[in-house]
Write an enzyme that holds these catalytic residues in place. Structure first.
Site, mmCIF file in Angstrom:
data_model
loop_
_atom_site.group_PDB
_atom_site.id
_atom_site.type_symbol
_atom_site.label_atom_id
_atom_site.label_comp_id
_atom_site.label_asym_id
_atom_site.label_seq_id
_atom_site.Cartn_x
_atom_site.Cartn_y
_atom_site.Cartn_z
ATOM 1 N N ASP A 188 0.849 -1.220 -0.008
ATOM 2 C CA ASP A 188 -0.138 -0.049 0.058
ATOM 3 C C ASP A 188 0.876 1.308 0.000
ATOM 4 O O ASP A 188 1.893 1.197 0.593
ATOM 5 C CB ASP A 188 -0.666 0.026 1.349
ATOM 6 N N GLU A 225 1.776 -0.403 -5.036
ATOM 7 C CA GLU A 225 0.621 0.714 -5.427
ATOM 8 C C GLU A 225 1.284 2.105 -5.663
ATOM 9 O O GLU A 225 1.669 2.785 -4.622
ATOM 10 C CB GLU A 225 -0.525 0.990 -4.198
HETATM 11 C C1 QV4 Z 1 -8.672 13.529 7.360
HETATM 12 C C2 QV4 Z 1 -8.682 14.451 6.107
HETATM 13 C C3 QV4 Z 1 -6.886 14.930 6.105
HETATM 14 C C4 QV4 Z 1 -6.453 15.393 7.085
HETATM 15 C C5 QV4 Z 1 -6.417 14.148 8.186
HETATM 16 C C6 QV4 Z 1 -5.916 14.238 9.607
HETATM 17 O O1 QV4 Z 1 -9.148 13.992 5.013
HETATM 18 O O2 QV4 Z 1 -6.991 15.916 4.942
HETATM 19 O O3 QV4 Z 1 -4.991 15.498 7.023
HETATM 20 O O4 QV4 Z 1 -8.002 13.664 8.453
HETATM 21 O O5 QV4 Z 1 -6.693 14.566 10.608
HETATM 22 C C7 QV4 Z 1 -9.467 8.245 6.128
HETATM 23 C C8 QV4 Z 1 -10.536 9.451 5.853
HETATM 24 C C9 QV4 Z 1 -9.756 10.792 5.662
HETATM 25 C C10 QV4 Z 1 -8.865 11.178 7.039
HETATM 26 C C11 QV4 Z 1 -7.966 9.813 7.136
HETATM 27 C C12 QV4 Z 1 -7.227 10.171 8.445
HETATM 28 O O6 QV4 Z 1 -11.077 9.073 4.515
HETATM 29 O O7 QV4 Z 1 -10.443 12.027 5.317
HETATM 30 O O8 QV4 Z 1 -8.223 12.372 6.805
HETATM 31 O O9 QV4 Z 1 -8.635 8.602 7.265
HETATM 32 O O10 QV4 Z 1 -7.998 9.948 9.591
HETATM 33 C C13 QV4 Z 1 -7.714 4.511 2.714
HETATM 34 C C14 QV4 Z 1 -9.113 5.626 2.231
HETATM 35 C C15 QV4 Z 1 -8.873 7.195 3.003
HETATM 36 C C16 QV4 Z 1 -8.630 6.584 4.362
HETATM 37 C C17 QV4 Z 1 -7.269 6.087 4.476
HETATM 38 C C18 QV4 Z 1 -7.036 5.840 6.050
HETATM 39 O O11 QV4 Z 1 -9.085 5.763 0.821
HETATM 40 O O12 QV4 Z 1 -9.973 7.731 2.615
HETATM 41 O O13 QV4 Z 1 -8.729 8.028 5.046
HETATM 42 O O14 QV4 Z 1 -7.492 4.718 4.014
HETATM 43 O O15 QV4 Z 1 -8.182 5.246 6.733
HETATM 44 C C19 QV4 Z 1 -3.176 8.597 -2.859
HETATM 45 C C20 QV4 Z 1 -2.304 7.783 -2.663
HETATM 46 C C21 QV4 Z 1 -2.443 6.234 -2.424
HETATM 47 C C22 QV4 Z 1 -3.696 5.900 -1.676
HETATM 48 C C23 QV4 Z 1 -4.760 6.882 -2.222
HETATM 49 C C24 QV4 Z 1 -6.179 6.612 -1.461
HETATM 50 O O16 QV4 Z 1 -0.717 7.791 -3.269
HETATM 51 O O17 QV4 Z 1 -1.732 5.528 -1.922
HETATM 52 O O18 QV4 Z 1 -4.290 8.261 -2.391
HETATM 53 N N1 QV4 Z 1 -4.282 4.483 -1.775
HETATM 54 C C25 QV4 Z 1 -4.080 3.819 -0.648
HETATM 55 C C26 QV4 Z 1 -5.018 2.671 -0.394
HETATM 56 C C27 QV4 Z 1 -6.316 3.450 0.311
HETATM 57 C C28 QV4 Z 1 -5.948 3.829 1.612
HETATM 58 C C29 QV4 Z 1 -4.438 4.439 1.728
HETATM 59 C C30 QV4 Z 1 -3.604 4.347 0.589
HETATM 60 C C31 QV4 Z 1 -3.922 4.776 2.919
HETATM 61 O O19 QV4 Z 1 -5.624 2.077 -1.649
HETATM 62 O O20 QV4 Z 1 -7.417 2.664 0.399
HETATM 63 O O21 QV4 Z 1 -6.738 5.253 2.004
HETATM 64 O O22 QV4 Z 1 -3.603 3.553 3.683
HETATM 65 O O23 QV4 Z 1 -3.450 8.254 -4.413
#
Ligand code: QV4
Length: 474
Positions: A188, A225
């Site tokens: 990831d 990824e």
């Molecule tokens: C929130 C705010 C942020 C703030 C943060 C701090 O949005 O701006 O900085 O609070 O308080 C969840 C929430 C998100 C929250 C975050 C932290 O949706 O709003 O931030 O938690 O509390 C998954 C989900 C995200 C989720 C995250 C962690 O998609 O929504 O965030 O898990 O639970 C880029 C990257 C790529 C990534 C992609 C989504 O290059 O690597 O974005 N993809 C991978 C996974 C994805 C996962 C993550 C990475 C993180 O495939 O599923 O994100 O592990 O393109």
């Protein structure tokens, strides 16, 4: 570490997103092995934070490396890996090496009962403390290498993989999974880690466990990824030497084409001809668990006709390491997986036709999709030949003399003689039906001595694709 470690005659991975380990074990034995699947990508296995409403994404916020999540505990995980390996299905784990949980008010208790104070970067279950992380900062410029790799992706506490201690903890975690018999990892957020650090970590892993049927000196399959549209500062080329890389452009372009925004005739040069990674380095998919939730070109189960057509093309065209998505129904980004009143994930239930009922979509159980997994197995080691198109969005091609695919994405019928390259005989179209006791329940096509057959795909047919192969001869 590009070898997926499949059993010889199989070649498709399915992502059983949010499934429980016990259900996957059964699915390997009852469905995946008999249908010729090669492996399963499973959701993160290590303990995570608990978020209100239990969104799927809480699993991307680790608390420790204890193997307890809503999918099950270590014992159940180990049992699943053994049972799947026994029937030739490989397990790939989605691993979070980039970060731990994001902020949480006060003391968080994880899915395995471990306490942590994410806001203080304190994770005693590992243990990690503030010194093991990069200083906090936000990613505002995605073309700034420092920000992308050392700041926090959506606020997730960013581990410093350059430190010997952090490396040792990550290696220990991955080695534990290898010991339990997994075949590899989806890494990831790989783009958010320096490739030199990942190289060190991958290079330090144990060989795969021979007690689970892997050959001596076999290395874990790695797919990373990395989202790269061709002009990012942190590019896929920094990673593809270390392992396979997710080819996001494949997903976007196939969605574009099958949504009708691009004529299918252009798919003749699909793959490297489109500037994608080379075939053995590209992990390919129509949609993944992230982009199926976006509102863009990417197709998902909500457009079933186009989705099945795109999947058929994906599995028939000789390009990439194929992964099929298996989803649960969602309304928005936060919809949790199917769960009961106590917030336990529930097991899929199957209808008479084998499809899933209770909130699980199970695309991999759609006949049109699992039939193409069989097609891909039947045509392995053959080249594409005899490309035909109507100058627009009706296409067909052969895979050696073993398989034939035709697609109609125009608003008028496809009705004509086409070269199927198959030996003379009658073949069952595995999309509109299947071969049951020697008879075809859908369309069948008679192929003459010259390899030609009369192909009909009406513009209003239930499915816009027809597939023949040598293992489905009437
Ligand atoms: C929130 C705010 C942020 C703030 C943060 C701090 O949005 O701006 O900085 O609070 O308080 C969840 C929430 C998100 C929250 C975050 C932290 O949706 O709003 O931030 O938690 O509390 C998954 C989900 C995200 C989720 C995250 C962690 O998609 O929504 O965030 O898990 O639970 C880029 C990257 C790529 C990534 C992609 C989504 O290059 O690597 O974005 N993809 C991978 C996974 C994805 C996962 C993550 C990475 C993180 O495939 O599923 O994100 O592990 O393109």
């Amino acid at each position: 570490q590009h070898n997926p470690q499949w059993w010889g005659n199989r070649n498709t991975i399915v992502h059983l997103f949010e499934w429980k380990w016990a259900d996957i074990a059964e699915e390997c034995e009852e469905f995946l092995a008999p249908r010729g699947f090669a492996g399963v990508q499973v959701s993160p296995v290590n303990e995570n934070i608990i978020s209100a409403g239990r969104p799927w994404w809480e699993r991307y916020q680790p608390i420790s490396y204890k193997l307890t999540t809503r999918s099950g505990n270590e014992e159940e995980f180990a049992d699943m890996v053994r049972r799947c390996n026994d029937v030739g299905i490989r397990i790939y784990v989605d691993v979070l090496l980039n970060h731990m949980s994001g902020d949480f008010d006060g003391v968080a208790v994880g899915t395995g009962g471990t306490e942590a104070e994410p806001s203080k970067k304190s994770f005693p279950g590992v243990p990690y403390s503030a010194q093991d992380f990069h200083p906090s900062c936000e990613i505002t410029d995605w073309n700034d290498r420092f920000q992308v790799q050392e700041c926090e992706l959506v606020g997730l506490k960013d581990l410093n993989q350059h430190s010997d201690y952090v490396r040792s903890k990550l290696i220990e975690f991955l080695d534990h999974l290898i010991e339990l018999g997994v075949a590899g990892f989806r890494v990831d957020a790989a783009k958010h880690m320096a490739s030199e650090d990942l190289e060190y970590i991958y290079g330090s892993l144990s060989n795969l466990n021979i007690e689970h049927g892997f050959p001596h000196n076999a290395r874990a399959f790695i797919f990373q990824e990395v989202i790269d549209h061709g002009h990012e500062t942190v590019s896929r080329e920094e990673y593809n030497g270390l392992g396979a890389v997710t080819e996001f452009r494949f997903s976007e372009e196939i969605g574009n084409a099958f949504r009708g925004n691009n004529a299918l005739k252009w798919l003749q040069s699909w793959g490297a001809g489109w500037g994608f990674l080379s075939s053995d380095q590209a992990l390919t998919f129509v949609d993944n668990h992230d982009n199926q939730r976006d509102h863009g070109a990417v197709l998902n189960y909500k457009s079933p006709k186009q989705y099945k057509m795109a999947t058929a093309f994906h599995l028939a065209y000789p390009y990439g390491i194929s992964r099929v998505m298996s989803s649960f129904a969602f309304d928005d980004h936060d919809t949790p997986p199917p769960q009961d009143a106590q917030e336990n994930i529930i097991s899929p239930e199957f209808g008479e036709d084998g499809g899933c009922l209770n909130g699980w979509i199970c695309e991999h159980r759609w006949r049109q999709i699992y039939a193409m997994v069989g097609f891909k197995n039947a045509v392995r080691d053959t080249e594409l030949s005899e490309w035909w198109d109507n100058g627009d969005s009706q296409i067909s091609f052969c895979r050696g003399n073993k398989g034939f695919l035709a697609v109609n994405n125009n608003l008028y019928d496809l009705s004509q003689e086409l070269n199927t390259c198959l030996p003379a005989g009658e073949y069952c179209d595995v999309i509109s039906g299947s071969l049951v006791d020697g008879a075809c329940t859908g369309k069948s096509v008679k192929v003459n001595e010259r390899g030609y057959g009369y192909i009909h795909i009406g513009s209003d047919d239930f499915d816009g694709v027809l597939a023949l192969h040598v293992d489905a001869k009437v």
